[in-house]
Scaffold this active site. Structure first.
Site, short mmCIF file in Angstrom:
data_model
loop_
_atom_site.label_atom_id
_atom_site.label_comp_id
_atom_site.label_asym_id
_atom_site.label_seq_id
_atom_site.Cartn_x
_atom_site.Cartn_y
_atom_site.Cartn_z
N HIS A 28 0.21 16.21 -27.00
CA HIS A 28 0.20 14.82 -26.56
C HIS A 28 -0.99 14.01 -27.08
CE1 HIS A 28 3.54 15.99 -24.11
NE2 HIS A 28 3.62 14.80 -23.52
N ASN A 31 -0.05 18.73 -21.51
CA ASN A 31 -0.26 17.74 -22.57
C ASN A 31 -0.28 18.35 -23.97
OD1 ASN A 31 -0.53 15.59 -20.73
ND2 ASN A 31 -2.63 16.22 -20.30
N ARG A 53 -3.33 21.44 -15.02
CA ARG A 53 -2.25 20.49 -15.32
C ARG A 53 -2.34 19.96 -16.74
NH1 ARG A 53 0.62 15.72 -11.62
NH2 ARG A 53 1.92 14.96 -13.33
N GLU A 68 -4.62 16.74 -11.97
CA GLU A 68 -5.10 17.08 -13.31
C GLU A 68 -6.61 17.26 -13.39
OE1 GLU A 68 -2.71 15.37 -16.42
OE2 GLU A 68 -4.35 15.59 -17.86
N ARG A 119 0.80 -1.24 0.00
CA ARG A 119 0.00 0.00 0.00
C ARG A 119 0.83 1.27 0.00
NH1 ARG A 119 -2.69 -3.36 3.49
NH2 ARG A 119 -4.48 -4.35 2.50
N HIS A 150 0.06 10.86 -28.85
CA HIS A 150 -0.29 9.49 -28.45
C HIS A 150 -0.89 8.71 -29.62
CE1 HIS A 150 -0.46 10.58 -23.90
NE2 HIS A 150 0.76 10.29 -24.30
N LYS A 185 7.10 22.82 -14.51
CA LYS A 185 6.27 21.64 -14.22
C LYS A 185 5.84 21.64 -12.76
CE LYS A 185 5.10 16.96 -14.77
NZ LYS A 185 5.27 15.70 -15.48
N GLU A 213 10.00 18.09 -24.88
CA GLU A 213 9.26 18.49 -23.67
C GLU A 213 9.80 19.83 -23.15
OE1 GLU A 213 6.66 16.71 -22.77
OE2 GLU A 213 7.02 14.62 -23.33
N HIS A 217 8.46 8.85 -27.77
CA HIS A 217 7.44 9.72 -27.19
C HIS A 217 7.68 11.20 -27.57
CE1 HIS A 217 4.56 11.27 -24.24
NE2 HIS A 217 5.51 12.07 -23.79
N LYS A 230 3.05 11.14 -11.57
CA LYS A 230 2.25 10.19 -12.35
C LYS A 230 3.06 8.92 -12.52
CE LYS A 230 -0.64 13.14 -15.26
NZ LYS A 230 -0.98 13.43 -16.67
N1 LIG Z 1 5.02 10.11 -15.48
C1 LIG Z 1 4.96 11.14 -16.30
O1 LIG Z 1 4.50 12.23 -15.93
C2 LIG Z 1 5.47 10.99 -17.68
C3 LIG Z 1 5.71 12.11 -18.46
C4 LIG Z 1 6.26 11.94 -19.73
C5 LIG Z 1 6.57 10.68 -20.18
N2 LIG Z 1 6.32 9.60 -19.38
C6 LIG Z 1 6.66 8.25 -19.83
O2 LIG Z 1 8.06 8.17 -19.96
C7 LIG Z 1 8.39 7.16 -20.93
C8 LIG Z 1 9.45 7.68 -21.85
O3 LIG Z 1 10.59 7.98 -21.06
P1 LIG Z 1 12.02 8.12 -21.73
O4 LIG Z 1 11.93 8.98 -22.90
O5 LIG Z 1 12.94 8.45 -20.64
O6 LIG Z 1 12.28 6.67 -22.34
P2 LIG Z 1 13.01 5.35 -21.77
O7 LIG Z 1 12.84 5.23 -20.33
O8 LIG Z 1 12.54 4.25 -22.63
O9 LIG Z 1 14.54 5.65 -22.09
C9 LIG Z 1 14.94 5.77 -23.43
C10 LIG Z 1 16.11 4.83 -23.77
O10 LIG Z 1 17.31 5.38 -23.27
C11 LIG Z 1 18.00 4.43 -22.45
N3 LIG Z 1 18.69 5.23 -21.45
C12 LIG Z 1 18.16 5.88 -20.40
N4 LIG Z 1 19.08 6.63 -19.80
C13 LIG Z 1 20.23 6.43 -20.46
C14 LIG Z 1 21.55 6.94 -20.29
N5 LIG Z 1 21.83 7.85 -19.37
N6 LIG Z 1 22.50 6.50 -21.12
C15 LIG Z 1 22.20 5.61 -22.11
N7 LIG Z 1 20.98 5.13 -22.32
C16 LIG Z 1 20.00 5.54 -21.51
C17 LIG Z 1 16.90 3.55 -21.93
O11 LIG Z 1 17.39 2.31 -21.51
C18 LIG Z 1 16.00 3.45 -23.15
O12 LIG Z 1 16.50 2.52 -24.05
C19 LIG Z 1 7.10 6.80 -21.60
O13 LIG Z 1 6.67 5.56 -21.10
C20 LIG Z 1 6.12 7.90 -21.17
O14 LIG Z 1 4.79 7.44 -21.08
C21 LIG Z 1 5.78 9.74 -18.16
ZN LIG Z 2 5.34 13.87 -22.68
#
Ligand SMILES: NC(=O)c1ccc[n+]([C@@H]2O[C@H](COP(=O)([O-])OP(=O)(O)OC[C@H]3O[C@@H](n4cnc5c(N)ncnc54)[C@H](O)[C@@H]3O)[C@@H](O)[C@H]2O)c1
Ligand SMILES: [Zn+2]
Length: 368
Positions: A246, A243, A239, A235, A119, A250, A225, A183, A263, A141
């Site tokens: 987005h 997006n 908030r 949201e 929990r 998406h 942010k 972003e 993304h 999130k």
């Molecule tokens: N929670 C939120 O508010 C929020 C906001 C935006 C996006 N997201 C989510 O985030 C995800 C995308 O995140 P992302 O763009 O970080 O992608 P990711 O986590 O897939 O990372 C991208 C790639 O880079 C590699 N990588 C990461 N750090 C590295 C480093 N320092 N050196 C070498 N390689 C590295 C990872 O292994 C992966 O292959 C999506 O799932 C999206 O839905 C969430």
């Molecule tokens: Zn985003």
């Protein structure tokens, strides 16, 4: 090192931004709650940073690790279950702390695990991609994807701290750096036209990983942010401006298959569609539209949707989006650079024309 606070009453937390923060034991000690730590990371990051993080934490803790497969396609309940299994096998109790070492995928999944294990247990974000440093690690999130929709299973769950090490971007592939820059540009577009001008001046330095410029850009992005999240954590209203691009994005991500368009790439192309609609509605000038397009280009981001997609596909996917209330598509649009609004009250014809024109132009640019 610089520190920002996300202001959420008794759930407030610090964001540390600097070079070499991941080697600063004191930052971790302050955030870790008990004597047990579970580091969640993936197969790409483990060889790069895991041993070092374990060494930083020292021998004050029982440290266990959970190494996940790499990729958005693994952001699933099955992978989440792997984290749960490791926590149970290693006998982690309610006072354990989960550290997410990775990009947004690791952060979202580890955060959801932290929100739900017994929990709720303590959670620390160590984001390693630009996207996760400026966006996903801040704001609480968390979640996983369902085959029928992205991020459809999850929780709002704030971390104890976000520890951002700019140096970790040195190993990041350039394409991922660009994706995160989408972003960063978004924050300028929705909230701060001066920041947008600053980005125009400094994009070359940013893309070359210049530490001082990166630190400024990450700081300002997290600040915007954090301000938005502090006003509207769950949201209910404002908030949603985060997006921008987005809903279109998406649609691109899901239609093209997770992982084919990153993304941030989908968000860049999606943002240009949202800005184009804002211009068609007479709210944004042609010159400002062109400025935005040039900025995305300078960050090596796509500015057009995939030529293989159709208007019908966009509309179908966008009608399924999370942000859809009562069947109406809701979009973030700009009134001017630096000022966003959320609206479901846009002329449908202009929206469809925008998609037709963008897809037609994307098709023409396709090499024969
Ligand atoms: N929670 C939120 O508010 C929020 C906001 C935006 C996006 N997201 C989510 O985030 C995800 C995308 O995140 P992302 O763009 O970080 O992608 P990711 O986590 O897939 O990372 C991208 C790639 O880079 C590699 N990588 C990461 N750090 C590295 C480093 N320092 N050196 C070498 N390689 C590295 C990872 O292994 C992966 O292959 C999506 O799932 C999206 O839905 C969430
Ligand atoms: Zn985003």
């Amino acid at each position: 090192m610089r520190t920002l606070t996300v202001d959420l009453g008794d759930r407030s937390y610090p964001i540390y931004i600097g070079s070499g923060t991941r080697q600063q034991k004191a930052l971790f000690d302050k955030a870790i709650q008990g004597k047990q730590v579970m580091i969640v990371t993936n197969v790409t990051l483990a060889p790069l940073y895991l041993d070092e993080l374990i060494a930083t934490l020292g021998d004050s803790y029982q440290i266990d690790t959970c190494i996940l497969p790499d990729g958005e396609q693994y952001k699933t309940l099955d992978t989440y279950q792997q984290i749960m299994t490791t926590l149970l096998e290693k006998k982690h109790n309610r006072s354990t702390s989960i550290i997410a070492l990775g990009g947004g995928v690791v952060g979202d999944m580890a955060g959801f695990a932290a929100a739900t294990y017994q929990r709720g247990v303590a959670f620390i974000q160590v984001p390693t991609t630009l996207l996760s440093q400026v966006d996903s690690s801040v704001g609480g999130k968390t979640g996983v994807n369902h085959p029928l929709g992205k991020n459809m299973i999850g929780a709002f769950y704030q971390p104890q701290a976000v520890i951002i090490d700019i140096d970790s971007l040195k190993s990041l592939p350039e394409r991922e750096l660009s994706a995160g820059m989408a972003e960063v540009i978004k924050y300028g577009l929705i909230a701060d036209v001066d920041f947008l001008s600053w980005l125009e001046t400094n994009m070359t330095a940013l893309m070359q990983l210049s530490t001082s410029e990166l630190s400024d850009a990450i700081y300002r992005s997290c600040q915007i942010k954090a301000e938005v999240v502090a006003q509207d954590e769950k949201e209910g209203g404002i908030r949603a401006i985060l997006n921008l691009g987005h809903t279109y994005g998406h649609a691109i991500e899901t239609e093209m298959g997770y992982g084919n368009w990153l993304h941030g790439e989908a968000v860049a192309a999606g943002t240009m569609l949202a800005l184009d609609l804002s211009t068609r509605m007479g709210n944004l000038s042609e010159a400002d539209l062109q400025r935005s397009l040039n900025l995305f280009k300078s960050a090596k981001l796509p500015i057009q949707p995939p030529s293989t997609m159709t208007v019908e596909q966009f509309i179908a996917r966008m009608s399924l989006d999370k942000k859809v209330l009562d069947g109406d598509i809701r979009l973030v649009l700009l009134n001017q650079l630096g000022q966003a609004i959320v609206s479901s009250d846009f002329p449908r014809q202009l929206f469809e024309n925008g998609l037709y024109d963008a897809l037609e132009s994307a098709m023409k640019k396709q090499p024969a």
